[in-house]
Design an enzyme around this catalytic site. Structure first.
Site, PDB file in Angstrom:
ATOM      1  N   GLU A 167      37.121  41.238  40.368  1.00 31.91           N
ATOM      2  CA  GLU A 167      38.327  41.325  41.209  1.00 31.91           C
ATOM      3  C   GLU A 167      38.208  42.357  42.325  1.00 31.91           C
ATOM      4  OE1 GLU A 167      41.559  41.872  38.492  1.00 31.91           O
ATOM      5  OE2 GLU A 167      41.437  39.819  37.737  1.00 31.91           O
ATOM      6  N   GLU A 202      38.957  33.928  34.769  1.00 25.09           N
ATOM      7  CA  GLU A 202      39.892  34.765  34.009  1.00 25.09           C
ATOM      8  C   GLU A 202      41.276  34.224  34.229  1.00 25.09           C
ATOM      9  OE1 GLU A 202      39.504  39.089  34.085  1.00 25.09           O
ATOM     10  OE2 GLU A 202      41.703  39.227  34.101  1.00 25.09           O
TER      11      GLU A 202
END
Length: 660
Positions: free
Chosen positions: A172, A247
């Site tokens: 991320e 995810e």
């Protein structure tokens, strides 16, 4: 995606949905998985006693038993806070390699022990500080970063006989095209051609770069996005690459969380062509008051009692995982139901078929992110017509779940009577918030064990002398590092009472994922503790500038650890002490001289009761009658004033029974 609607304009006539491989197949299915890490989400699991630890692992990984996961993704520890704690790196420093730190190696082996075919994924959230050469950035020296990551992959095989199947870039955070190419080239040069690169574990931005950069496109095998809301983008589809929700979920594991999981497992493919969905996280095995508590597929947060809870997402996962395998293919004939919900169908191309249907309502399937647009679902009759390779089937096995609402009782993964297939068709009466698996496979099983022990609070009196000659894990039980890394240590320079100790081992700030505290801190105990006495032997290793603390009523952990408040009793190598109301040391409640010296053992005692506290040094009063401004309850903790070597021994905490 094809839908065959029959006579929908006639009221009361059932919708008919065709399931066929006659026109070819859809995308290859890659499996359903879960993440341990990001960070320290499995911290307490390792401390469970048997048989409960093995039971938990069976519910997660054992085929045809519980979640029966196909993919297991772990954090490549980077010594930094990555949500619920720090995970240690295999290379704290350039000349340091240790492939036994932490618990992810053990957990991968336990997964493989139960399912030898499970796919393994590694992904960094953070990196040791030496990677950035003083900068909080891992890409300035791409060969160094690639060497570090590939060393982890090689170490997994060399020391644990684990074959890593995929590796990611930086969770991320920004990706770097040059680094990705160097990583791919390094893997290939070392013969790791079978290790796929997943990029970039953020949104879909990398898809555009793949379209315009053929060399980057060649370096990446899978495009992985996080929390895509079941949607992809045109650039990602146009690459022709496998698309993963690498995810997802991250939602309380109650009935609504189960509904979220059921909806996205189907609709990530129906809406977004994603052939794998990976849950954050695997098991909620960390102190509940840390960020995102209870957001695993199941909960195992009490190793001291042995209690755990098999939550609804375990059985929602089973609806897909027990009746499919990576390498199966989706049919092209998948889609949405007329009155809400979705259906997918997969085949092994050997005559077997599995159909998964979900009818999750909006309010009972809200995930933590992204926002979920309004939609309606109502009861409906649906007829499915099997064609192509499946038109001669006579019956299908049926597994059923209905998630609990205010007016219904939950039914989780129940085997029902086989449904006959007549003339290639069958009809279902579908209610709201239901999941069906219809399959030719007969191997499904709802595994079970006797009820685990009842939940119990953390022991009111707890002590640890760290006298473990060959510890199975590098962390002492129940300590949850929130900044820095604390490890068992053999103190060969001390022939006396402190040979085996607990040591803070980081001396350089890592490349962080969040705003880590400048101090090192590890918490332990019951967040509800208020009146406590903590005693610990401490050893400052850094002359002149070193410092250590013990603390009570610590109110913050995880990403906001640097903001923690409580009662902190510090001693410094310059012979002073301080009592503060916060980890950063800005709220000074008392200070003075202590006579403490570096490289000598000292015993600190902190007693907090009501609105006052006192402290002892080596058994003698050092300060008293300090007003406890701030939190009225929280964890116990140990730590250091900066990232520095320091040792702790003979830790004891005793809490008074709460008066409610």
């Amino acid at each position: 995606m094809w839908l065959l609607w029959v006579a929908l304009c006639v009221q009361g006539v059932r919708a008919v949905y065709e399931l066929s491989d006659r026109g070819g197949l859809g995308r290859e299915f890659d499996g359903i998985g879960a993440v341990s890490g990001g960070g320290a989400t499995s911290r307490l699991l390792v401390n469970y006693p048997e048989p409960y630890r093995s039971q938990i692992l069976d519910y997660l990984f054992k085929p045809n038993f519980g979640a029966s996961l196909h993919i297991f993704k772990v954090e490549i520890g980077g010594d930094a806070q990555t949500t619920d704690g720090t995970e240690p790196s295999h290379m704290h420093y350039p000349d340091d390699q240790n492939y036994f730190r932490g618990y992810e190696w053990w957990l991968m082996k336990e997964a493989k022990k139960r399912n030898p075919n499970i796919k393994l994924v590694g992904l960094p959230w953070a990196f040791p500080g030496w990677i950035g050469n003083g900068k909080n950035w891992p890409y300035d020296f791409p060969d160094v970063t690639a060497y570090y990551v590939v060393s982890w992959i090689i170490g997994a095989k060399q020391y644990h006989d684990l074959d890593i199947d995929y590796v990611g870039i930086w969770n991320e955070r920004a990706f770097d095209a040059t680094y990705i190419k160097v990583l791919r080239r390094t893997l290939d040069r070392l013969g790791l051609h079978n290790v796929g690169v997943i990029a970039a574990d953020g949104h879909w931005e990398i898809a555009h770069d793949l379209v315009v950069d053929p060399y980057l496109n060649d370096a990446v095998q899978i495009i992985g996005a996080h929390y895509p809301g079941t949607l992809t983008v045109e650039d990602a589809v146009s690459t022709g690459k496998k698309l993963w929700s690498s995810e997802d979920y991250s939602t309380f594991n109650d009935e609504v969380g189960g509904g979220c999981w059921a909806r996205i497992l189907n609709q990530n493919y129906v809406n977004g062509n994603m052939t794998s969905t990976i849950s954050w996280n695997l098991v909620a095995s960390y102190y509940e008051q840390l960020p995102f508590g209870l957001e695993g597929l199941m909960t195992a947060k009490e190793p001291w009692s042995g209690s755990y809870e098999v939550s609804s997402p375990i059985w929602i996962t089973a609806h897909t995982t027990q009746f499919t395998q990576p390498g199966w293919y989706y049919l092209r004939t998948v889609g949405h139901l007329e009155k809400g919900g979705s259906y997918v169908a997969l085949t092994d191309m050997k005559g077997n078929i599995t159909i998964i249907i979900e009818t999750m309502s909006h309010d009972h399937s809200i995930c933590i992110r992204p926002p979920l647009p309004k939609f309606n679902v109502s009861a409906q009759n649906a007829t499915f017509k099997l064609d192509g390779s499946f038109n001669n089937l006579k019956s299908l096995q049926v597994w059923y779940s209905k998630l609990c609402t205010n007016t219904t009782k939950a039914t989780q993964f129940t085997k029902k009577s086989a449904i006959p297939v007549t003339g290639g068709s069958f009809t279902l009466e579908l209610g709201v918030d239901e999941v069906y698996s219809l399959t030719t496979l007969t191997t499904g099983q709802k595994g079970s064990y006797p009820n685990p022990p009842e939940s119990q609070p953390f022991p009111r009196k707890y002590k640890d002398d760290f006298n473990v000659r060959n510890p199975p894990f590098t962390e002492a039980p129940y300590f949850a590092d929130q900044s820095g890394v604390f490890e068992y240590f053999t103190n060969t320079s001390d022939p006396g009472d402190h040979v085996f100790t607990f040591r803070q081992v980081l001396t350089q700030r890592p490349i962080t994922w969040v705003s880590d505290a400048n101090q090192a801190i590890s918490v332990i105990g019951d967040y509800s503790w208020s009146n406590v006495t903590i005693t610990c032997d401490v050893y400052i290793e850094t002359p002149d500038t070193g410092s250590v603390f013990i603390a009570a009523r610590v109110d913050q952990g995880g990403s906001p650890s640097s903001l923690a408040k409580g009662i902190f009793f510090w001693v410094f190598a310059d012979g002073t002490y301080k009592v503060t109301g916060d980890l950063q040391g800005k709220i000074v409640l008392r200070k003075g001289l202590s006579g403490v010296r570096a490289r000598h053992w000292h015993t600190l005692t902190l007693h907090v009761e009501g609105f006052t506290a006192y402290g002892l040094l080596n058994g003698y009063p050092l300060w008293k009658d300090v007003l406890t401004l701030g939190p009225v309850h929280g964890w116990a903790a140990i730590g250091t004033g900066c990232l520095e070597f320091a040792q702790f021994d003979n830790f004891v905490v005793e809490a008074e029974v709460s008066r409610g």
